[in-house]
Motif scaffolding. Structure first.
Motif, PDB file in Angstrom:
ATOM      1  N   GLY A  22       2.049  11.246 -12.417  1.00  0.00           N
ATOM      2  CA  GLY A  22       1.166  10.091 -12.443  1.00  0.00           C
ATOM      3  C   GLY A  22       1.648   8.918 -11.615  1.00  0.00           C
ATOM      4  N   PRO A  23       2.860   8.398 -11.851  1.00  0.00           N
ATOM      5  CA  PRO A  23       3.342   7.243 -11.115  1.00  0.00           C
ATOM      6  C   PRO A  23       3.412   7.466  -9.611  1.00  0.00           C
ATOM      7  CG  PRO A  23       4.680   7.646 -13.066  1.00  0.00           C
ATOM      8  CD  PRO A  23       3.791   8.830 -12.897  1.00  0.00           C
ATOM      9  N   ALA A  24       3.437   8.716  -9.166  1.00  0.00           N
ATOM     10  CA  ALA A  24       3.585   8.996  -7.734  1.00  0.00           C
ATOM     11  C   ALA A  24       2.344   8.594  -6.957  1.00  0.00           C
ATOM     12  CB  ALA A  24       3.878  10.490  -7.533  1.00  0.00           C
ATOM     13  N   PHE A  25       1.165   8.646  -7.613  1.00  0.00           N
ATOM     14  CA  PHE A  25      -0.041   8.286  -6.872  1.00  0.00           C
ATOM     15  C   PHE A  25      -0.747   7.071  -7.456  1.00  0.00           C
ATOM     16  CE2 PHE A  25      -1.242  11.549  -9.996  1.00  0.00           C
ATOM     17  CZ  PHE A  25      -2.288  10.926 -10.660  1.00  0.00           C
ATOM     18  N   ALA A  26      -0.458   6.695  -8.681  1.00  0.00           N
ATOM     19  CA  ALA A  26      -1.122   5.548  -9.296  1.00  0.00           C
ATOM     20  C   ALA A  26      -0.343   4.271  -9.016  1.00  0.00           C
ATOM     21  CB  ALA A  26      -1.267   5.775 -10.797  1.00  0.00           C
ATOM     22  N   HIS A  27      -0.330   3.853  -7.753  1.00  0.00           N
ATOM     23  CA  HIS A  27       0.368   2.624  -7.395  1.00  0.00           C
ATOM     24  C   HIS A  27      -0.521   1.762  -6.519  1.00  0.00           C
ATOM     25  CE1 HIS A  27       1.485   5.649  -4.247  1.00  0.00           C
ATOM     26  NE2 HIS A  27       1.090   4.653  -3.458  1.00  0.00           N
ATOM     27  N   VAL A  28      -0.136   0.513  -6.320  1.00  0.00           N
ATOM     28  CA  VAL A  28      -0.889  -0.397  -5.462  1.00  0.00           C
ATOM     29  C   VAL A  28      -0.818   0.135  -4.031  1.00  0.00           C
ATOM     30  CG1 VAL A  28      -1.054  -2.728  -4.561  1.00  0.00           C
ATOM     31  CG2 VAL A  28      -0.449  -2.365  -6.955  1.00  0.00           C
ATOM     32  N   SER A  29      -1.975   0.247  -3.387  1.00  0.00           N
ATOM     33  CA  SER A  29      -2.023   0.785  -2.028  1.00  0.00           C
ATOM     34  C   SER A  29      -3.019  -0.002  -1.201  1.00  0.00           C
ATOM     35  CB  SER A  29      -2.416   2.274  -2.049  1.00  0.00           C
ATOM     36  OG  SER A  29      -3.698   2.438  -2.638  1.00  0.00           O
ATOM     37  N   VAL A  30      -2.935   0.166   0.118  1.00  0.00           N
ATOM     38  CA  VAL A  30      -3.875  -0.492   1.014  1.00  0.00           C
ATOM     39  C   VAL A  30      -4.853   0.555   1.555  1.00  0.00           C
ATOM     40  CG1 VAL A  30      -2.308  -0.251   2.977  1.00  0.00           C
ATOM     41  CG2 VAL A  30      -4.125  -1.964   3.061  1.00  0.00           C
ATOM     42  N   GLN A  31      -6.144   0.216   1.524  1.00  0.00           N
ATOM     43  CA  GLN A  31      -7.203   1.126   1.945  1.00  0.00           C
ATOM     44  C   GLN A  31      -8.040   0.490   3.057  1.00  0.00           C
ATOM     45  OE1 GLN A  31      -7.392   4.159   0.489  1.00  0.00           O
ATOM     46  NE2 GLN A  31      -5.767   3.711  -0.985  1.00  0.00           N
ATOM     47  N   PRO A  32      -8.381   1.202   4.138  1.00  0.00           N
ATOM     48  CA  PRO A  32      -7.842   2.520   4.471  1.00  0.00           C
ATOM     49  C   PRO A  32      -6.379   2.398   4.864  1.00  0.00           C
ATOM     50  CG  PRO A  32      -9.121   1.682   6.296  1.00  0.00           C
ATOM     51  CD  PRO A  32      -9.289   0.689   5.182  1.00  0.00           C
ATOM     52  N   GLY A  33      -5.727   3.505   5.015  1.00  0.00           N
ATOM     53  CA  GLY A  33      -4.291   3.472   5.255  1.00  0.00           C
ATOM     54  C   GLY A  33      -3.882   3.191   6.678  1.00  0.00           C
ATOM     55  N   GLN A  34      -4.849   3.034   7.599  1.00  0.00           N
ATOM     56  CA  GLN A  34      -4.487   2.786   8.989  1.00  0.00           C
ATOM     57  C   GLN A  34      -5.537   1.932   9.686  1.00  0.00           C
ATOM     58  OE1 GLN A  34      -4.240   6.824  10.537  1.00  0.00           O
ATOM     59  NE2 GLN A  34      -6.347   6.745  11.288  1.00  0.00           N
ATOM     60  N   ALA A  35      -5.117   1.304  10.797  1.00  0.00           N
ATOM     61  CA  ALA A  35      -6.008   0.469  11.608  1.00  0.00           C
ATOM     62  C   ALA A  35      -5.469   0.456  13.029  1.00  0.00           C
ATOM     63  CB  ALA A  35      -6.082  -0.939  11.041  1.00  0.00           C
TER      64      ALA A  35
END
Length: 245
Positions: A22-35
């Protein structure tokens, strides 16, 4: 009986895997992942609630100082207040021919609530993205209403395992098309686009005129053909009557 025991053991094992992963993917992230490098982008910080007995009520996102962004504009999020903090730059930036002496150092959202089992997205328009970097790291703090603070500040290392509390990372890619600097330059790229648009319009007008001319010619020829055909039929009828008389 043995089958039941095996099924129960399998269920326990599956639950353990989910719990540990669970903790491996349920974290604060930026979307989309690239620009794309050198341009402007709309990004969102996705914040899931990882607790069953508390709600998230604050998010602080720190912006990189080694590659400062001159423009950071938040999109309103219902129920949340946003505060944009700026700091003076040791080395001013030049954007649109103007010298920028300060840039955004932190954005903070408060007043809202992310309940257990839910997530929230916090959108931002950012730019101009650097051309001399491959990624931007946004260290973040997630605060719960029970005063717990989760620090998402660990920078992931290329080729290494994901940290326990990874910081949100925005990958920067090479531009894929022409005019990607249009939003930043505001001049040459825009003029070129206008010229191209005008040229396309002229071509369209010429094509439309040619098409109209072709249609008119076709209609005239069709009319002549019908008239000739009718005359031929009339002549044949008259000739037949003369022969019979």
């Amino acid at each position: 009986m043995n089958v039941s025991r095996l099924a129960a053991a399998g269920a326990v094992a599956a639950s353990a895997v989910l719990l540990l992963s669970g903790p491996a993917f349920a974290h604060v992230s930026v979307q989309p992942g690239q620009a794309e490098k050198g341009g402007y982008a709309t990004i969102s910080f996705k914040v899931p609630n990882e607790r069953d007995n508390a709600s998230t009520n604050k998010l602080e996102v720190t912006f990189p100082t080694d590659h400062p962004l001159a423009s950071v504009m938040p999109q309103p999020v219902p129920g949340w207040q946003v505060e944009v903090t700026k700091a003076k730059l040791t080395k001013p930036l030049k954007v649109h021919g103007k010298e920028i002496k300060e840039a955004v150092s932190k954005v903070t959202w408060t007043g809202g609530k992310i309940a257990p089992g839910q997530f929230q997205q916090f959108p931002l328009s950012v730019g101009r993205l650097p051309e001399d970097a491959d990624q931007l790291v946004f260290k973040s703090l997630q605060t719960y209403d029970n005063k717990e603070v989760v620090r998402w500040i660990e920078e992931p290392k290329e080729g290494g395992e994901e940290p326990q509390n990874p910081a949100p990372v925005l990958k920067l890619t090479e531009p894929t098309g022409e005019g990607h600097h249009g939003g930043a330059s505001g001049g040459k790229a825009d003029d070129t686009s206008d010229d191209k648009a005008t040229s396309h319009k002229d071509d369209d007008h010429q094509k439309a005129a040619a098409s109209d001319s072709t249609d008119t010619t076709a209609r005239v020829l069709a009319g002549v053909g019908i008239a000739v055909g009718a005359a031929g039929v009339a002549f044949g009828v008259l000739a037949g009557r003369r022969r019979s008389s």
